[in-house]
Motif scaffolding. Structure first.
Motif, PDB file in Angstrom:
ATOM      1  N   GLY A 121      -2.249   6.237  -3.196  1.00 14.66           N
ATOM      2  CA  GLY A 121      -3.171   5.758  -4.050  1.00 14.66           C
ATOM      3  C   GLY A 121      -2.233   4.739  -5.073  1.00 14.66           C
ATOM      4  O   GLY A 121      -2.865   3.752  -5.164  1.00 14.66           O
ATOM      5  N   VAL A 122      -1.217   5.142  -5.505  1.00  9.77           N
ATOM      6  CA  VAL A 122      -0.330   4.198  -6.382  1.00  9.77           C
ATOM      7  C   VAL A 122      -0.171   3.169  -5.482  1.00  9.77           C
ATOM      8  O   VAL A 122       0.044   1.965  -6.242  1.00  9.77           O
ATOM      9  N   ALA A 123       0.252   3.309  -4.264  1.00  7.94           N
ATOM     10  CA  ALA A 123       0.832   2.123  -3.506  1.00  7.94           C
ATOM     11  C   ALA A 123      -0.385   1.077  -3.462  1.00  7.94           C
ATOM     12  O   ALA A 123      -0.342  -0.415  -3.285  1.00  7.94           O
ATOM     13  N   MET A 124      -1.863   1.459  -3.721  1.00  8.21           N
ATOM     14  CA  MET A 124      -2.839   0.475  -3.317  1.00  8.21           C
ATOM     15  C   MET A 124      -2.684  -0.467  -4.410  1.00  8.21           C
ATOM     16  O   MET A 124      -2.967  -1.814  -4.265  1.00  8.21           O
ATOM     17  N   ASP A 125      -1.985  -0.224  -5.677  1.00 10.43           N
ATOM     18  CA  ASP A 125      -1.925  -1.222  -6.467  1.00 10.43           C
ATOM     19  C   ASP A 125      -1.004  -2.427  -6.210  1.00 10.43           C
ATOM     20  O   ASP A 125      -0.823  -3.372  -7.042  1.00 10.43           O
ATOM     21  N   LEU A 126      -0.223  -2.145  -5.388  1.00 10.86           N
ATOM     22  CA  LEU A 126       0.972  -3.136  -5.002  1.00 10.86           C
ATOM     23  C   LEU A 126       0.016  -4.238  -3.938  1.00 10.86           C
ATOM     24  O   LEU A 126       0.554  -5.715  -3.791  1.00 10.86           O
ATOM     25  N   MET A 128      -3.774  -4.492  -3.707  1.00  9.96           N
ATOM     26  CA  MET A 128      -5.259  -4.715  -4.407  1.00  9.96           C
ATOM     27  C   MET A 128      -5.224  -4.519  -5.824  1.00  9.96           C
ATOM     28  O   MET A 128      -4.753  -3.992  -6.453  1.00  9.96           O
ATOM     29  N   ASN A 129      -5.996  -5.836  -6.246  1.00  8.56           N
ATOM     30  CA  ASN A 129      -6.309  -5.866  -7.775  1.00  8.56           C
ATOM     31  C   ASN A 129      -7.581  -6.377  -8.043  1.00  8.56           C
ATOM     32  O   ASN A 129      -8.045  -6.666  -9.175  1.00  8.56           O
ATOM     33  N   ARG A 130      -8.550  -6.224  -7.071  1.00  9.11           N
ATOM     34  CA  ARG A 130      -9.714  -6.114  -7.270  1.00  9.11           C
ATOM     35  C   ARG A 130     -10.637  -5.266  -6.103  1.00  9.11           C
ATOM     36  O   ARG A 130      -9.930  -4.826  -5.149  1.00  9.11           O
ATOM     37  N   TYR A 131     -11.792  -4.499  -6.594  1.00  6.98           N
ATOM     38  CA  TYR A 131     -12.439  -3.487  -5.588  1.00  6.98           C
ATOM     39  C   TYR A 131     -13.953  -4.111  -5.808  1.00  6.98           C
ATOM     40  O   TYR A 131     -14.558  -4.350  -6.569  1.00  6.98           O
ATOM     41  N   GLN A 132     -14.429  -4.539  -4.564  1.00 11.75           N
ATOM     42  CA  GLN A 132     -15.703  -5.033  -4.305  1.00 11.75           C
ATOM     43  C   GLN A 132     -16.897  -4.042  -4.519  1.00 11.75           C
ATOM     44  O   GLN A 132     -17.944  -4.696  -5.222  1.00 11.75           O
ATOM     45  N   THR A 133     -16.781  -2.929  -4.291  1.00 17.46           N
ATOM     46  CA  THR A 133     -17.747  -1.901  -4.421  1.00 17.46           C
ATOM     47  C   THR A 133     -17.343  -0.493  -5.057  1.00 17.46           C
ATOM     48  O   THR A 133     -16.144  -0.366  -4.900  1.00 17.46           O
ATOM     49  N   PHE A 134     -18.024   0.262  -5.546  1.00 19.72           N
ATOM     50  CA  PHE A 134     -17.591   1.492  -5.805  1.00 19.72           C
ATOM     51  C   PHE A 134     -17.067   2.272  -5.138  1.00 19.72           C
ATOM     52  O   PHE A 134     -16.159   3.045  -5.399  1.00 19.72           O
ATOM     53  N   GLU A 135     -17.775   2.296  -3.439  1.00 19.15           N
ATOM     54  CA  GLU A 135     -17.277   3.010  -2.449  1.00 19.15           C
ATOM     55  C   GLU A 135     -15.411   2.663  -2.569  1.00 19.15           C
ATOM     56  O   GLU A 135     -14.813   3.473  -2.034  1.00 19.15           O
ATOM     57  N   ASP A 136     -15.315   1.324  -2.463  1.00 14.96           N
ATOM     58  CA  ASP A 136     -13.676   1.156  -2.458  1.00 14.96           C
ATOM     59  C   ASP A 136     -12.971   1.694  -3.573  1.00 14.96           C
ATOM     60  O   ASP A 136     -11.822   2.145  -3.425  1.00 14.96           O
ATOM     61  N   LEU A 137     -13.625   1.322  -4.870  1.00 14.76           N
ATOM     62  CA  LEU A 137     -12.964   2.030  -5.895  1.00 14.76           C
ATOM     63  C   LEU A 137     -12.833   3.732  -5.991  1.00 14.76           C
ATOM     64  O   LEU A 137     -12.025   4.044  -6.420  1.00 14.76           O
ATOM     65  N   TYR A 138     -14.010   4.293  -5.314  1.00 16.13           N
ATOM     66  CA  TYR A 138     -13.797   5.666  -5.487  1.00 16.13           C
ATOM     67  C   TYR A 138     -12.520   6.315  -4.682  1.00 16.13           C
ATOM     68  O   TYR A 138     -11.896   7.155  -5.035  1.00 16.13           O
ATOM     69  N   LEU A 139     -12.120   5.457  -3.540  1.00 18.98           N
ATOM     70  CA  LEU A 139     -11.015   5.910  -2.794  1.00 18.98           C
ATOM     71  C   LEU A 139      -9.974   5.873  -3.420  1.00 18.98           C
ATOM     72  O   LEU A 139      -8.961   6.864  -3.594  1.00 18.98           O
ATOM     73  N   TYR A 140      -9.632   4.681  -4.090  1.00 15.50           N
ATOM     74  CA  TYR A 140      -8.412   4.678  -5.373  1.00 15.50           C
ATOM     75  C   TYR A 140      -8.619   5.833  -6.332  1.00 15.50           C
ATOM     76  O   TYR A 140      -7.358   6.608  -6.540  1.00 15.50           O
ATOM     77  N   CYS A 141      -9.626   6.115  -6.852  1.00 16.50           N
ATOM     78  CA  CYS A 141      -9.861   7.163  -7.827  1.00 16.50           C
ATOM     79  C   CYS A 141      -9.679   8.473  -7.286  1.00 16.50           C
ATOM     80  O   CYS A 141      -8.903   9.218  -8.038  1.00 16.50           O
ATOM     81  N   TYR A 142      -9.969   8.765  -6.107  1.00 21.02           N
ATOM     82  CA  TYR A 142      -9.805  10.105  -5.507  1.00 21.02           C
ATOM     83  C   TYR A 142      -8.241  10.226  -5.355  1.00 21.02           C
ATOM     84  O   TYR A 142      -7.872  11.352  -5.647  1.00 21.02           O
ATOM     85  N   ARG A 143      -7.499   9.079  -4.877  1.00 23.08           N
ATOM     86  CA  ARG A 143      -6.250   9.341  -4.550  1.00 23.08           C
ATOM     87  C   ARG A 143      -5.277   9.427  -5.694  1.00 23.08           C
ATOM     88  O   ARG A 143      -4.392   9.938  -5.702  1.00 23.08           O
ATOM     89  N   VAL A 144      -5.459   8.490  -6.674  1.00 27.45           N
ATOM     90  CA  VAL A 144      -4.665   8.633  -7.965  1.00 27.45           C
ATOM     91  C   VAL A 144      -4.914   9.729  -8.746  1.00 27.45           C
ATOM     92  O   VAL A 144      -4.296   9.918  -9.957  1.00 27.45           O
ATOM     93  N   ALA A 145      -6.293  10.190  -8.854  1.00 35.18           N
ATOM     94  CA  ALA A 145      -6.797  11.264  -9.911  1.00 35.18           C
ATOM     95  C   ALA A 145      -7.139  12.276  -9.232  1.00 35.18           C
ATOM     96  O   ALA A 145      -7.161  13.607  -9.665  1.00 35.18           O
ATOM     97  N   GLY A 146      -8.367  12.176  -8.298  1.00 38.75           N
ATOM     98  CA  GLY A 146      -8.831  13.521  -7.638  1.00 38.75           C
ATOM     99  C   GLY A 146      -7.902  14.334  -7.208  1.00 38.75           C
ATOM    100  O   GLY A 146      -8.087  15.612  -7.084  1.00 38.75           O
ATOM    101  N   THR A 147      -6.849  13.741  -6.406  1.00 40.15           N
ATOM    102  CA  THR A 147      -5.777  14.684  -5.710  1.00 40.15           C
ATOM    103  C   THR A 147      -5.107  15.464  -6.982  1.00 40.15           C
ATOM    104  O   THR A 147      -4.610  16.563  -6.604  1.00 40.15           O
ATOM    105  N   VAL A 148      -4.911  14.824  -8.277  1.00 40.79           N
ATOM    106  CA  VAL A 148      -4.325  15.567  -9.231  1.00 40.79           C
ATOM    107  C   VAL A 148      -5.210  16.895  -9.499  1.00 40.79           C
ATOM    108  O   VAL A 148      -4.446  18.123  -9.831  1.00 40.79           O
TER     109      VAL A 148
END
Length: 302
Positions: A121-126, A128-148
């Motif tokens: 998830g953290v690597a996604m910031d290298l 991606m700097n835009r997310y077209q849909t919430f589905e795309d953003l959810y994957l990021y949120c899951y990886r960087v925070a849901g995993t916590v």
């Protein structure tokens, strides 16, 4: 230096990282039993240090002394290798965060896979700097925070596997709150975490966001995003009762205090560009008192 001194120093490093990086999270952690508190600090310190690797690549030096690598991609790979080695052999090397993890794993069955997904998830910031849909953003949120949530649940202790999806929901809620609080800061880094299709749906634009324009369309957009975050907080709530009693206050308090950040955004008239929404100490103290008395009452009537 004796092993116990090394471990003590490692946890103290993790405590300092947590206190410096997230006052709200640190405040909640104080109400955990000491051993669980230290373990949670180790988890949070990992999150912070690997996130700083990416921020260093974008914004300049942060904690590069913990990377020791010529590129952020290689630094994250080194963390993958280091964590995997700890799980396979118990050897942590000289890194204080990894040393704390090695000791933590002697007491808590924290799974490796969510930690590796966190790194993904953290690597996604290298890239991606835009997310077209919430589905795309959810994957990021899951990886960087849901995993916590999945990493900390074995530390808190839980009575049913049903607690795990709720832990993920709470993590997503916290990340959505971070995104809303940091809209301006992220824009200055040329990052937009609000879904682009929703920005356009509300009649707002990327150009307006990058210029810090606050208008009716922007307020409607932020209200919509805040309601989504609140829905994740509501869905996460039943999971707290499934945790060990000695951790319920801390988790409930952390969720409530983070949720208060959304209230502060409203009080700031949705100015997330030049005002950072933060929870005043008075509010924190009142929230602690309320939750503590509620928990004592629940224990009494059981």
């Amino acid at each position: 230096m004796m092993r116990q001194e090394l471990v003590t120093d490692a946890y103290e490093y993790c405590r300092q990282v947590t206190q410096r990086a997230s006052k709200t999270f640190y405040w909640g952690s104080i109400f955990l039993p000491p051993a669980k508190r230290r373990a949670v600090w180790a988890v949070y310190a990992l999150c912070r240090v690997i996130d700083d690797i990416v921020d260093e690549a974008v914004d300049g030096p942060a904690v590069g002394h913990l990377c020791g690598s010529s590129s952020p991609e290689r630094a994250l790979d080194e963390w993958r290798e280091g964590l995997t080695r700890i799980y396979e052999t118990g050897r942590a090397g000289d890194n204080p965060v990894q040393r704390a993890w090695s000791e933590m794993l002697e007491h808590y069955a924290v799974p490796l896979q969510p930690a590796l997904e966190l790194l993904d998830g953290v690597a996604m910031d290298l890239t991606m700097n835009r997310y077209q849909t919430f589905e795309d953003l959810y994957l990021y949120c899951y990886r960087v925070a849901g995993t916590v949530g999945l990493l900390t649940s074995p530390i808190f202790g839980y009575h049913s596997e049903e607690a795990l999806p709720h832990a993920v929901e709470l993590g997503v809620a916290l990340q959505l709150t971070n995104i809303l609080r940091d809209v301006g800061e992220d824009a200055r880094r040329n990052r937009i975490y609000l879904p682009m299709d929703e920005i356009h749906r509300f009649g707002y634009s990327e150009e307006e966001l990058m210029n810090g324009v606050i208008n009716h369309a922007f307020r409607d957009l932020i209200c919509f995003q805040m309601e989504r975050a609140n829905e994740y907080y509501r869905k996460a709530q039943p999971g707290i009762a499934l945790l060990d009693t000695d951790c319920q206050l801390a988790v409930r308090l952390s969720g409530t205090l983070y949720r208060r950040i959304l209230d502060r955004i409203r009080l700031n008239n949705y100015n997330v560009f030049t005002q950072r929404a933060s929870v005043p100490l008075k509010t924190k103290l009142m929230t602690v008192s309320t939750h503590w008395f509620m928990q004592q009452f629940d224990l009494y009537v059981r």
